[in-house]
Design an enzyme around this catalytic site. Sequence first.
Site, PDB file in Angstrom:
ATOM      1  N   GLY A  48      47.485  -1.936  21.901  1.00 51.08           N
ATOM      2  CA  GLY A  48      47.121  -0.660  22.508  1.00 51.08           C
ATOM      3  C   GLY A  48      47.846  -0.500  23.830  1.00 51.08           C
ATOM      4  O   GLY A  48      48.257  -1.499  24.438  1.00 51.08           O
ATOM      5  N   GLN A  53      49.177   2.661  32.253  1.00 52.14           N
ATOM      6  CA  GLN A  53      49.967   1.420  32.194  1.00 52.14           C
ATOM      7  C   GLN A  53      51.475   1.673  32.219  1.00 52.14           C
ATOM      8  O   GLN A  53      52.251   0.748  32.424  1.00 52.14           O
ATOM      9  CB  GLN A  53      49.630   0.629  30.923  1.00 52.14           C
ATOM     10  CG  GLN A  53      48.217   0.089  30.916  1.00 52.14           C
ATOM     11  CD  GLN A  53      47.984  -0.766  29.698  1.00 52.14           C
ATOM     12  OE1 GLN A  53      47.641  -0.255  28.645  1.00 52.14           O
ATOM     13  NE2 GLN A  53      48.209  -2.063  29.829  1.00 52.14           N
ATOM     14  N   CYS A  95      46.114  -8.122  28.205  1.00 53.59           N
ATOM     15  CA  CYS A  95      46.472  -6.774  28.646  1.00 53.59           C
ATOM     16  C   CYS A  95      47.946  -6.785  29.037  1.00 53.59           C
ATOM     17  O   CYS A  95      48.393  -7.695  29.741  1.00 53.59           O
ATOM     18  CB  CYS A  95      45.608  -6.377  29.841  1.00 53.59           C
ATOM     19  SG  CYS A  95      46.022  -4.767  30.527  1.00 53.59           S
ATOM     20  N   LEU A  96      48.693  -5.776  28.593  1.00 50.38           N
ATOM     21  CA  LEU A  96      50.132  -5.746  28.900  1.00 50.38           C
ATOM     22  C   LEU A  96      50.382  -5.599  30.404  1.00 50.38           C
ATOM     23  O   LEU A  96      51.475  -5.912  30.866  1.00 50.38           O
ATOM     24  CB  LEU A  96      50.810  -4.605  28.128  1.00 50.38           C
ATOM     25  CG  LEU A  96      50.825  -4.764  26.600  1.00 50.38           C
ATOM     26  CD1 LEU A  96      51.427  -3.530  25.944  1.00 50.38           C
ATOM     27  CD2 LEU A  96      51.565  -6.024  26.177  1.00 50.38           C
ATOM     28  N   HIS A 137      38.784  -1.152  25.800  1.00 55.05           N
ATOM     29  CA  HIS A 137      39.751  -1.613  26.806  1.00 55.05           C
ATOM     30  C   HIS A 137      40.642  -0.455  27.278  1.00 55.05           C
ATOM     31  O   HIS A 137      40.844  -0.260  28.477  1.00 55.05           O
ATOM     32  CB  HIS A 137      40.584  -2.743  26.181  1.00 55.05           C
ATOM     33  CG  HIS A 137      41.628  -3.322  27.085  1.00 55.05           C
ATOM     34  ND1 HIS A 137      41.622  -4.639  27.492  1.00 55.05           N
ATOM     35  CD2 HIS A 137      42.731  -2.782  27.653  1.00 55.05           C
ATOM     36  CE1 HIS A 137      42.664  -4.860  28.289  1.00 55.05           C
ATOM     37  NE2 HIS A 137      43.362  -3.752  28.386  1.00 55.05           N
ATOM     38  N   GLU A 138      41.140   0.331  26.325  1.00 55.54           N
ATOM     39  CA  GLU A 138      42.072   1.415  26.669  1.00 55.54           C
ATOM     40  C   GLU A 138      41.349   2.598  27.324  1.00 55.54           C
ATOM     41  O   GLU A 138      41.911   3.235  28.221  1.00 55.54           O
ATOM     42  CB  GLU A 138      42.844   1.884  25.434  1.00 55.54           C
ATOM     43  CG  GLU A 138      43.636   0.808  24.692  1.00 55.54           C
ATOM     44  CD  GLU A 138      44.598   0.006  25.559  1.00 55.54           C
ATOM     45  OE1 GLU A 138      45.021   0.508  26.625  1.00 55.54           O
ATOM     46  OE2 GLU A 138      44.903  -1.149  25.195  1.00 55.54           O
ATOM     47  N   HIS A 141      41.032   1.858  30.850  1.00 55.36           N
ATOM     48  CA  HIS A 141      42.261   2.160  31.608  1.00 55.36           C
ATOM     49  C   HIS A 141      42.264   3.623  32.057  1.00 55.36           C
ATOM     50  O   HIS A 141      42.688   3.934  33.167  1.00 55.36           O
ATOM     51  CB  HIS A 141      43.511   1.904  30.762  1.00 55.36           C
ATOM     52  CG  HIS A 141      43.985   0.477  30.776  1.00 55.36           C
ATOM     53  ND1 HIS A 141      44.251  -0.207  31.949  1.00 55.36           N
ATOM     54  CD2 HIS A 141      44.257  -0.385  29.774  1.00 55.36           C
ATOM     55  CE1 HIS A 141      44.668  -1.437  31.649  1.00 55.36           C
ATOM     56  NE2 HIS A 141      44.680  -1.572  30.335  1.00 55.36           N
TER      57      HIS A 141
HETATM   58 ZN   LIG Z   1      45.151  -3.215  29.233  1.00 51.33          ZN
END
Ligand SMILES: [Zn+2]
Length: 173
Positions: A48, A53, A95-96, A137-138, A141
């Site tokens: 995701g 991000q 997480c990226l 999670h997203e 963000h």
């Molecule tokens: Zn993340």
Amino acid sequence: MSLLKIVHYPDPVLLTPAKPVTDNEFNPELAAVVENMFETMVAAGGVGLAAPQVGISRRLFVMGIPGEDDSVRRVAFINPEVIYQEGEQSDEEGCLSFPGLFQLVKREMRVVVRADDLKGERFEMDLTNLAARCVLHETDHCDGIVFLDRMSPLKRGIAKSKIKRLQKTGKWE
Ligand SMILES: [Zn+2]
């Protein structure tokens, strides 16, 4: 198509609640951003990716949802809202925007999420397990919340000292 630069914690864009995508923004430009976000997510090996991000402070994320065969369905969630959640799961999460950091995070087991598609039409999805974890999670963000905020104080302390170490060795920009 082009790859976007993924920003890393503690970039302020990750810690700021994002603005909704407005009605007049459902246009080819938005579709191009979404396509670039999918490409960026796949290239980075993520499941995701949320707009903050990649430095875009808007309520929007993309996600790959595994199908019954080996296929992955690409879904863009614009102005997402989690309208129902239940149960509990505890698993390692990454997480990226936190390269190399994996930590145990508790999440709900099932969510119902409502969002707009690229045409501005509302849809709902009922998801469990990893897909539910990813939506939570997203969506976080989009609210300026990172997974550090969802860890227990002990785990958060461990994660923060690991980030400091990685920053010192230049492995975290
Ligand atoms: Zn993340």
